[in-house]
Design an enzyme around this catalytic site. Structure first.
Site, PDB file in Angstrom:
ATOM      1  CB  ALA A  98      -1.443  57.175  22.736  1.00 44.10           C
ATOM      2  CD  GLU A 138      -9.697  59.837  24.772  1.00 44.33           C
ATOM      3  OE1 GLU A 138      -8.976  60.675  24.213  1.00 44.33           O
ATOM      4  OE2 GLU A 138     -10.881  60.062  25.126  1.00 44.33           O
ATOM      5  CB  SER A 147     -14.310  50.156  19.174  1.00 43.19           C
ATOM      6  OG  SER A 147     -13.617  48.946  19.444  1.00 43.19           O
ATOM      7  CB  THR A 168       0.758  48.010  22.850  1.00 43.81           C
ATOM      8  OG1 THR A 168      -0.462  47.293  23.035  1.00 43.81           O
ATOM      9  CG2 THR A 168       1.894  47.023  22.626  1.00 43.81           C
ATOM     10  CD  GLU A 223      -4.134  48.168  15.050  1.00 45.54           C
ATOM     11  OE1 GLU A 223      -4.261  47.885  16.255  1.00 45.54           O
ATOM     12  OE2 GLU A 223      -4.401  49.300  14.577  1.00 45.54           O
ATOM     13  CG  LEU A 225      -7.371  17.879  22.504  1.00 45.78           C
ATOM     14  CD1 LEU A 225      -6.742  18.290  21.178  1.00 45.78           C
ATOM     15  CD2 LEU A 225      -7.839  16.424  22.444  1.00 45.78           C
ATOM     16  N   GLY A 236      -5.662  18.758  32.679  1.00 46.03           N
ATOM     17  CA  GLY A 236      -5.122  19.563  33.768  1.00 46.03           C
ATOM     18  C   GLY A 236      -3.825  20.264  33.397  1.00 46.03           C
ATOM     19  N   GLY A 270      -7.607  46.353  17.915  1.00 49.21           N
ATOM     20  CA  GLY A 270      -7.694  46.703  16.497  1.00 49.21           C
ATOM     21  C   GLY A 270      -9.114  46.807  15.972  1.00 49.21           C
TER      22      GLY A 270
END
Length: 382
Positions: free
Chosen positions: A128, A131, A136, A162, A245, A340, A343, A366
């Site tokens: 964690a 904020e 970053s 996460t 990471e 490619l 739809g 990251g």
């Protein structure tokens, strides 16, 4: 995809094969359902741990497979990405960013209490840092921890965490000193601590199978023994973890592009238009040739940086370059794959639709693309 013989040995290939079987048996039959549900069963952690997946990159002393074999981690991560869900891989792997600070800098008591159950898949840990007011800009985080006897009193909030909804342990960056990077510390905070609440599961563009939460701290009292590393030394702990990471984000981006390429090749061989398959058009073949070239270059760059990290070299510049290159490639290849497919590429039943959504976070998480360029420029002496 043929792994380079220069980088992978027989052990790596065995791990690759066992991981692929795990993905085929335990994940792929259910992944569409889990994506729509916004989570996967908690028991997947213990299943992954039972075949040694969670222990890769972590110390043997606490039940891991050892932290020095970078390519063991690369091989397993590439195969996990064949789940086609970046969110599942990120959430299942949240221990790889939340746990290293504990076993590197935590007290012996903290290591022995926290690390083994996480590696067994019995507990979940999250990192964690981010904020609401800044992502970053780690050096200017505002969550405050004030020492009060044998406790720290924590106030503030975190977001975009996460595994934040169902984690048991959180490695939390807090401000214990003055402004700037010199006043940052890390604390291990456990779910259920009075004053600590977990917010809603945030709805995201991609990574649906990953629970992502807001965290709130209000006069939350944490034992001083839960300090990870020296007080006001947390920024260094955070930065040393970023190298691996970012390498893993290179792997995720390259595999996202690889999967988009593979599905595109299969599709154009079957889809017919104007009396022939899409593969019968030169423009299609050339587009796929360009996509394949980019993927190959991204993979080799990623492997080379992994080899430098394995050799103990400082790769701050190179891993930042590789992350930007790999995410540029995955941006381009997933975009072209959807084009490619036409739809069908916009439909949820199409794997490339998920890959294109999941891809978008890779140039942000990251360390953003722009931050990576700042890091590179600084390493160039600018």
């Amino acid at each position: 995809m043929n792994a380079s013989l220069d980088y992978f040995n027989d052990t790596h290939r065995m791990v690759r094969e066992s991981t692929r079987k795990f993905v085929e048996k335990e994940i792929l039959p259910h992944i569409d359902e889990w994506e729509e549900a916004g989570e996967f069963p908690r028991e997947l952690y213990t299943k992954a741990a039972s075949i040694g997946l969670l222990g890769i990159g972590h110390p043997e002393a606490y039940g891991g497979a050892g932290e020095s074999d970078v390519f063991l981690k690369v091989a397993a991560s590439e195969e996990l990405m064949r789940s086609t869900s970046g969110g599942l891989v990120a959430s299942l792997g949240s221990l790889d960013i939340g746990l290293p600070p504990v076993w590197k800098w935590g007290t012996d008591e903290l290591k022995e209490r926290i690390v083994p159950p996480v590696l067994r898949g019995e507990k979940i840990i999250a990192l964690a840092i981010t904020e609401p007011g800044g992502g970053s800009d780690v050096a200017n985080l505002r969550t405050r921890a004030v020492r009060d006897g044998d406790r720290y009193v924590v106030n503030g909030s975190k977001t975009f965490i996460t595994s934040g909804v169902r984690a048991d342990y959180y490695t939390v960056a807090v401000r214990t000193g003055d402004t700037g990077f010199g006043g940052v510390s890390l604390l291990l905070i456990e779910k259920g601590t009075p004053g600590f609440t977990v917010g809603r599961n945030l709805k995201k563009t991609g990574w649906w199978a990953s629970d992502t939460a807001e965290l709130f701290f209000e006069d939350c009292r944490i034992p001083a023994a839960n300090l990870i590393g020296p007080e006001n030394g947390g920024f260094f702990c955070i930065m040393t973890n970023f190298q691996m990471e970012r390498l893993m984000l290179c792997v995720m981006a390259t595999m996202t592009a690889q999967l988009a390429l593979e599905h595109s090749i299969d599709y154009v061989k079957q889809r017919e238009a104007f009396g022939r398959t899409l593969a019968g058009f030169q423009v299609t073949r050339h587009k796929l040739a360009e996509m394949a070239t980019l993927v190959e270059a991204s993979r080799e760059f990623t492997y080379r940086v992994a080899a430098k990290i394995q050799a103990g070299q400082n790769c701050v510049k190179e891993v930042s370059m590789a992350k930007n290159f790999a995410t540029n490639v995955s941006d381009r290849v997933t975009y072209d794959a959807v084009q490619l497919f036409g739809g069908m590429g916009f439909m949820r039943e199409s794997v490339v639709e998920r890959l294109s959504r999941d891809n978008r976070i890779l140039a942000i998480g990251g360390g953003t693309y722009e931050i990576m360029n700042e890091v590179i420029a600084k390493q160039l002496g600018l």
